[in-house]
Design a protein around this motif. Structure first.
Motif, PDB file in Angstrom:
ATOM      1  N   ARG A 526       0.866  -1.461  -0.152  1.00 18.76           N
ATOM      2  CA  ARG A 526      -0.054   0.108  -0.004  1.00 18.76           C
ATOM      3  C   ARG A 526       0.951   1.358   0.049  1.00 18.76           C
ATOM      4  O   ARG A 526       0.392   2.261  -0.116  1.00 18.76           O
ATOM      5  CB  ARG A 526      -0.743  -0.104   1.283  1.00 18.76           C
ATOM      6  N   ALA A 527       2.262   1.216   0.093  1.00 19.45           N
ATOM      7  CA  ALA A 527       3.063   2.128  -0.011  1.00 19.45           C
ATOM      8  C   ALA A 527       3.229   2.975  -1.085  1.00 19.45           C
ATOM      9  O   ALA A 527       2.971   2.317  -2.335  1.00 19.45           O
ATOM     10  CB  ALA A 527       4.441   1.736   0.832  1.00 19.45           C
ATOM     11  N   SER A 528       3.594   4.243  -0.990  1.00 14.16           N
ATOM     12  CA  SER A 528       3.789   5.032  -2.210  1.00 14.16           C
ATOM     13  C   SER A 528       5.505   5.444  -1.814  1.00 14.16           C
ATOM     14  O   SER A 528       5.659   6.285  -1.353  1.00 14.16           O
ATOM     15  CB  SER A 528       2.947   6.591  -2.241  1.00 14.16           C
ATOM     16  N   LEU A 529       6.158   4.999  -2.937  1.00 12.33           N
ATOM     17  CA  LEU A 529       7.733   5.195  -2.992  1.00 12.33           C
ATOM     18  C   LEU A 529       7.949   6.281  -4.040  1.00 12.33           C
ATOM     19  O   LEU A 529       7.452   5.983  -5.014  1.00 12.33           O
ATOM     20  CB  LEU A 529       8.540   4.100  -2.858  1.00 12.33           C
ATOM     21  N   LYS A 530       9.048   6.952  -3.851  1.00  7.04           N
ATOM     22  CA  LYS A 530       9.486   7.817  -4.893  1.00  7.04           C
ATOM     23  C   LYS A 530      10.866   7.971  -4.740  1.00  7.04           C
ATOM     24  O   LYS A 530      11.716   7.846  -3.441  1.00  7.04           O
ATOM     25  CB  LYS A 530       9.024   9.196  -5.086  1.00  7.04           C
ATOM     26  N   ILE A 531      11.778   8.323  -5.630  1.00  8.61           N
ATOM     27  CA  ILE A 531      13.290   8.452  -5.775  1.00  8.61           C
ATOM     28  C   ILE A 531      13.450   9.778  -6.401  1.00  8.61           C
ATOM     29  O   ILE A 531      12.956  10.183  -7.310  1.00  8.61           O
ATOM     30  CB  ILE A 531      13.929   7.450  -6.456  1.00  8.61           C
ATOM     31  N   SER A 532      14.160  10.731  -5.656  1.00  3.62           N
ATOM     32  CA  SER A 532      14.831  11.874  -5.961  1.00  3.62           C
ATOM     33  C   SER A 532      16.018  11.771  -6.472  1.00  3.62           C
ATOM     34  O   SER A 532      16.979  11.433  -5.620  1.00  3.62           O
ATOM     35  CB  SER A 532      14.521  12.999  -4.887  1.00  3.62           C
ATOM     36  N   VAL A 533      16.328  12.500  -7.583  1.00  2.00           N
ATOM     37  CA  VAL A 533      17.597  12.217  -8.307  1.00  2.00           C
ATOM     38  C   VAL A 533      18.231  13.554  -8.785  1.00  2.00           C
ATOM     39  O   VAL A 533      17.490  14.312  -9.130  1.00  2.00           O
ATOM     40  CB  VAL A 533      17.664  11.106  -9.656  1.00  2.00           C
ATOM     41  N   LYS A 534      19.477  13.898  -7.878  1.00  2.00           N
ATOM     42  CA  LYS A 534      20.001  15.375  -7.991  1.00  2.00           C
ATOM     43  C   LYS A 534      21.336  15.350  -8.765  1.00  2.00           C
ATOM     44  O   LYS A 534      22.199  14.633  -8.333  1.00  2.00           O
ATOM     45  CB  LYS A 534      19.937  15.765  -6.580  1.00  2.00           C
ATOM     46  N   TYR A 565      25.559  12.052  -9.356  1.00  2.00           N
ATOM     47  CA  TYR A 565      24.046  11.985  -8.905  1.00  2.00           C
ATOM     48  C   TYR A 565      24.046  11.571  -7.544  1.00  2.00           C
ATOM     49  O   TYR A 565      24.808  10.696  -7.107  1.00  2.00           O
ATOM     50  CB  TYR A 565      23.221  11.208  -9.678  1.00  2.00           C
ATOM     51  N   SER A 566      23.305  12.186  -6.855  1.00  2.00           N
ATOM     52  CA  SER A 566      22.879  11.847  -5.628  1.00  2.00           C
ATOM     53  C   SER A 566      21.394  11.455  -5.484  1.00  2.00           C
ATOM     54  O   SER A 566      20.658  11.821  -6.393  1.00  2.00           O
ATOM     55  CB  SER A 566      22.957  12.936  -4.288  1.00  2.00           C
ATOM     56  N   TYR A 567      21.006  10.379  -4.767  1.00  2.00           N
ATOM     57  CA  TYR A 567      19.561  10.014  -4.834  1.00  2.00           C
ATOM     58  C   TYR A 567      19.044   9.688  -3.508  1.00  2.00           C
ATOM     59  O   TYR A 567      19.848   9.793  -2.479  1.00  2.00           O
ATOM     60  CB  TYR A 567      19.440   8.701  -5.451  1.00  2.00           C
ATOM     61  N   ARG A 568      17.757   9.834  -3.312  1.00  2.00           N
ATOM     62  CA  ARG A 568      17.059   9.654  -1.904  1.00  2.00           C
ATOM     63  C   ARG A 568      15.888   9.023  -2.360  1.00  2.00           C
ATOM     64  O   ARG A 568      14.629   9.343  -2.819  1.00  2.00           O
ATOM     65  CB  ARG A 568      16.621  10.981  -1.194  1.00  2.00           C
ATOM     66  N   VAL A 569      15.689   7.767  -1.666  1.00  2.00           N
ATOM     67  CA  VAL A 569      14.365   7.163  -1.785  1.00  2.00           C
ATOM     68  C   VAL A 569      13.649   7.227  -0.494  1.00  2.00           C
ATOM     69  O   VAL A 569      13.888   7.022   0.526  1.00  2.00           O
ATOM     70  CB  VAL A 569      14.484   5.522  -2.121  1.00  2.00           C
ATOM     71  N   SER A 570      12.310   7.583  -0.660  1.00  2.00           N
ATOM     72  CA  SER A 570      11.469   7.924   0.559  1.00  2.00           C
ATOM     73  C   SER A 570      10.272   7.386   0.520  1.00  2.00           C
ATOM     74  O   SER A 570       9.686   7.022  -0.754  1.00  2.00           O
ATOM     75  CB  SER A 570      11.192   9.534   0.705  1.00  2.00           C
ATOM     76  N   VAL A 571       9.597   7.198   1.487  1.00  2.00           N
ATOM     77  CA  VAL A 571       8.153   6.593   1.652  1.00  2.00           C
ATOM     78  C   VAL A 571       7.233   7.558   1.976  1.00  2.00           C
ATOM     79  O   VAL A 571       7.452   8.320   2.994  1.00  2.00           O
ATOM     80  CB  VAL A 571       8.087   5.373   2.671  1.00  2.00           C
ATOM     81  N   ALA A 572       5.987   7.890   1.418  1.00  2.00           N
ATOM     82  CA  ALA A 572       5.234   8.683   1.658  1.00  2.00           C
ATOM     83  C   ALA A 572       4.525   8.585   3.153  1.00  2.00           C
ATOM     84  O   ALA A 572       3.931   7.497   3.224  1.00  2.00           O
ATOM     85  CB  ALA A 572       4.122   9.072   0.537  1.00  2.00           C
ATOM     86  N   GLY A 573       4.386   9.635   3.819  1.00  2.00           N
ATOM     87  CA  GLY A 573       4.054   9.440   5.279  1.00  2.00           C
ATOM     88  C   GLY A 573       4.674   8.986   6.092  1.00  2.00           C
ATOM     89  O   GLY A 573       4.199   8.469   7.310  1.00  2.00           O
ATOM     90  N   GLN A 574       5.872   8.289   5.873  1.00  2.00           N
ATOM     91  CA  GLN A 574       6.811   7.553   6.895  1.00  2.00           C
ATOM     92  C   GLN A 574       7.837   8.311   6.749  1.00  2.00           C
ATOM     93  O   GLN A 574       8.646   8.824   5.627  1.00  2.00           O
ATOM     94  CB  GLN A 574       6.909   6.174   6.144  1.00  2.00           C
ATOM     95  N   ASP A 575       8.772   8.419   8.028  1.00  2.00           N
ATOM     96  CA  ASP A 575       9.906   8.932   8.279  1.00  2.00           C
ATOM     97  C   ASP A 575      11.120   7.776   8.027  1.00  2.00           C
ATOM     98  O   ASP A 575      11.778   7.488   8.871  1.00  2.00           O
ATOM     99  CB  ASP A 575       9.964   9.195   9.822  1.00  2.00           C
ATOM    100  N   ILE A 576      11.020   7.184   6.840  1.00  2.00           N
ATOM    101  CA  ILE A 576      11.961   6.126   6.362  1.00  2.00           C
ATOM    102  C   ILE A 576      12.643   6.663   4.855  1.00  2.00           C
ATOM    103  O   ILE A 576      11.587   6.913   4.163  1.00  2.00           O
ATOM    104  CB  ILE A 576      11.222   4.884   6.382  1.00  2.00           C
ATOM    105  N   ALA A 577      13.733   6.484   4.854  1.00  2.00           N
ATOM    106  CA  ALA A 577      14.250   6.899   3.617  1.00  2.00           C
ATOM    107  C   ALA A 577      15.852   6.259   3.504  1.00  2.00           C
ATOM    108  O   ALA A 577      16.403   5.874   4.522  1.00  2.00           O
ATOM    109  CB  ALA A 577      14.493   8.419   3.508  1.00  2.00           C
ATOM    110  N   LYS A 578      16.216   6.246   2.279  1.00  2.00           N
ATOM    111  CA  LYS A 578      17.759   5.607   1.880  1.00  2.00           C
ATOM    112  C   LYS A 578      18.134   6.473   0.780  1.00  2.00           C
ATOM    113  O   LYS A 578      17.760   7.027   0.127  1.00  2.00           O
ATOM    114  CB  LYS A 578      17.529   4.464   1.384  1.00  2.00           C
ATOM    115  N   SER A 579      19.511   6.866   1.323  1.00  2.00           N
ATOM    116  CA  SER A 579      20.174   7.952   0.205  1.00  2.00           C
ATOM    117  C   SER A 579      21.350   7.273  -0.276  1.00  2.00           C
ATOM    118  O   SER A 579      22.070   6.091   0.298  1.00  2.00           O
ATOM    119  CB  SER A 579      20.342   9.156   1.206  1.00  2.00           C
TER     120      SER A 579
END
Length: 671
Positions: A526-534, A565-579
């Motif tokens: 049910r999670a919503s994940l996204k990756i931010s690439v900079k 590039y740097s990246y950050r994977v985050s989960v919507a509504g959760q304080d969980i991320a991987k960089s």
């Protein structure tokens, strides 16, 4: 026709004559011409009806004309565009399609190939890799039942797959050379060998193979840079008599983490292609080496397969020791593999309190294994059985994709049912084609200890099978490496796991996979994940959403310009991320070649019984194909049996005969 059927047909004829005689001649006072006609109509119609009921099989012989195949294979990679040959390739196809003589003689098919083969509905010339051997093998397989030839439009520069030069082709091959055949002066880094890992405060080797094409003696400089700073440099001399050299550099690893380097050779005067003068590489510096012990009581090919697979990661060192000869301390090793334990293993199995891998098989002492508190036991008998693997799509212990387990050979173990407590199966057992609930490979987490059990010997066959399929051990070794990494780590299980490499080539598709678990460590779909690439230089930020695919989240990223590039994977509504970080190198493998490799294409043509052609010889190629007496239409006779009941016209004739009989009788007043 069988004798029994022939007797039935004779009896049917006699019955038909009897019925006709009884109706028209029995007790008849006189016989007219009309009566005789009615008699024959009745006999024939009744006989046809009985013949359909008998339903004999009729042998039919059909003739089929089979034209030879002509397969046109077009190099659809970006190298064709790099050599400005896309217009010629398209015009060549158009001319073949409109040639009526070729169409009359051949069944013509058009294929485009890069790293895969597909119908040439449209040519894009954007494929990032070229696999000529796969294209030839695929077309040979598609037309293996017919004679024919292949016309190969290519520059002859292959970047993927097996060497095509001596491939065994069942069909003659006619290469048409695309690209420039003039030899220019060129220097390039043809290959760069470096390990993926090294250790802190250590030196790691970098081996570079440098090649030269030219007619005079030259001097160049091989240099390695890190963040624009020179860390190694060496002068090299090459000539027509010395066209290659190997340079070995030893670099220091003083800081833990991932480091990026660029290797270059200086440009020659008037050098046409400088894209092949540079290669990028990356290395990860780790703090310590992991030591793995394999304890065994027997000699088995599995031992070598495990050692090779585990040591493919250079941060791991494997020792294989017979259990009777082991004198060391298990605590000196980060991981222990117990291979087919017997009575000699008892003290070590009881002593080991940290993570381990247990492998069973036909020589395993199941009385010993069942006496241990490992959360499972097996009611094993002396008879052995083969168990095929079935991938568990719900496996969530760590990120592991299905690598084609269903196609792997079976593993051998003692026959018996497995009683098992809480576990996390990756593979189930398939016995005689039936999927079972018994695990083949499963993991356990008990208190602070992790361990895994493989219920079967013969995994060396999996490594060989994977190599045949992938043409590399990399996929299988990564599968074993993931298992070892999981068992080797004492870290608390993470709810978010991301799989992404450190280095990609320009225009490569960047595939990112993520595994997200809920607070109970069950997969959360049910999670919503996204990756931010900079981009670290331009600071441009792009965000990509993940898609749910089975039991993981995936996203493909394309079109990133070369850079860091740097990246950050985050989960919507959760304080969980991987960089993390990765690099896109400005390296297009299809643009590393200066000219066409027509010599290799010529060897391919001669070995297959074909002939090499250049672009200006297009009309000569067509004449050769038309004049080739070996490529002729074959007439094929095919015999097959068919039930008479399928001949529907017999029923139609029977109805007509009965109708004629009825109208005749009606007309002459015999009704």
């Amino acid at each position: 026709m069988q004798t029994e059927i022939l007797i039935y047909i004779i009896l049917a004829l006699l019955v038909s004559v009897g019925i006709g005689f009884f109706q028209y001649f029995f007790k008849a006072k006189k016989t007219s011409r009309v009566t005789i006609i009615l008699f024959f109509l009745r006999v024939l119609s009744v006989f046809l009806i009985l013949l359909l009921l008998i339903n004999p099989k009729i042998e039919l012989t059909t003739t089929q004309n089979i034209k030879p195949s002509l397969s046109i294979l077009v190099d659809n990679s970006s190298s064709t565009k790099f050599f400005n040959e896309e217009e010629f390739a398209q015009s060549f196809i158009d001319e073949i399609k409109t040639n009526k003589e070729l169409s009359a003689k051949f069944n013509i098919d058009f294929y485009a190939f890069g790293n895969r083969v597909e119908k040439a509905d449209s040519l894009t010339f954007t494929a990032k890799k070229t696999d000529i051997s796969k294209a030839i093998s695929t077309v040979n397989e598609l037309h293996k039942k017919t004679s024919g030839s292949l016309v190969l439009l290519s520059d002859g520069n292959q970047t993927l797959g097996q060497d095509y030069e001596y491939i065994k082709s069942t069909k003659s091959i006619y290469p048409v050379v695309l690209g420039d055949t003039i030899q220019y002066q060129d220097i390039k880094i043809s290959q760069l060998n470096v390990n993926k890992y090294t250790y802190l405060d250590n030196k790691f080797p970098v081996e570079a193979f440098i090649n030269y094409e030219g007619k005079k003696k030259i001097t160049s400089v091989f240099t390695i840079y890190k963040k624009g700073k020179k860390v190694f440099s060496k002068n090299i001399e090459l000539s027509p008599n010395k066209k290659s050299t190997t340079v070995t550099a030893e670099l220091n690893s003083k800081v833990e983490g991932v480091h990026y380097y660029t290797a270059t050779v200086t440009k020659l005067e008037n050098e046409k292609n400088t894209r092949n003068n540079t290669k990028n590489f990356t290395i990860e510096v780790i703090n310590e080496q992991s030591k793995v012990l394999i304890l065994t009581s027997i000699i088995h090919p599995d031992l070598g397969a495990f050692k090779k697979a585990i040591e493919s990661n250079k941060q791991r060192k494997v020792s294989i020791v017979p259990v009777q000869e082991f004198k060391g301390n298990l605590e000196d090793y980060q991981l222990v593999v117990f291979y087919q334990p017997n009575a000699y293993f008892k003290p070590y199995l009881q002593e080991r309190n940290s993570n381990f891998l247990l492998i069973t098989g036909a020589k395993t002492d199941w009385n010993l294994v069942n006496s241990l508190d490992y959360g499972f036991n097996k009611a094993a008998i002396r008879q052995s059985e083969d168990y095929r693997p079935v991938y568990n799509t719900g496996f969530l212990t760590y990120l592991q994709e299905d690598i084609g387990f269903d196609g792997f050979p079976p593993l051998k173990d003692r026959f018996g049912s497995i009683a098992i407590k809480e576990h996390n199966p990756m593979l189930f057992q398939r016995l005689k084609g039936i999927d079972t609930a018994n695990p083949l490979l499963t993991t356990f987490e008990k208190n602070d200890k992790k361990y895994a059990v493989l219920f079967g010997e013969g995994i060396w066959k999996w490594r060989a099978s994977s190599f045949i399929k992938e043409n590399s051990f990399e996929v299988f070794d990564e599968f074993i490496g993931n298992l070892i990494q999981y068992l080797n780590s004492n870290k608390k299980r993470s709810r978010l796991d991301v799989k992404l490499d450190n280095l990609y080539l320009a225009n490569d598709k960047i595939n990112v996979a993520a595994l997200f678990l809920d607070k109970n460590y069950n997969f959360d779909n049910r999670a919503s994940l996204k990756i931010s690439v900079k981009n670290e230089i331009t600071k441009a930020l792009k965000v990509y959403p993940f898609s749910l695919v089975n039991t993981s989240y995936k996203v493909s990223i394309e079109g990133l310009a070369p850079g860091d590039y740097s990246y950050r994977v985050s989960v919507a509504g959760q304080d969980i991320a991987k960089s993390g970080r990765f690099k896109v190198a400005d390296f297009k493998i299809e643009e590393q070649f200066l000219n066409a490799n027509y010599k290799k294409l010529n060897v391919l043509a001669e070995n297959s019984g074909g002939r090499l052609f250049f672009k200006r010889q297009k009309e000569e190629l067509i004449r050769d194909l038309l004049a080739n007496e070996k490529l002729v239409t074959v007439q094929k006779l095919e015999k097959k049996e068919q039930d008479l009941i399928h001949w529907q016209w017999i029923l139609f004739v029977t109805v007509i005969l009965l109708g004629i009989e009825w109208f005749t009788r009606k007309f002459f007043g015999k009704i």
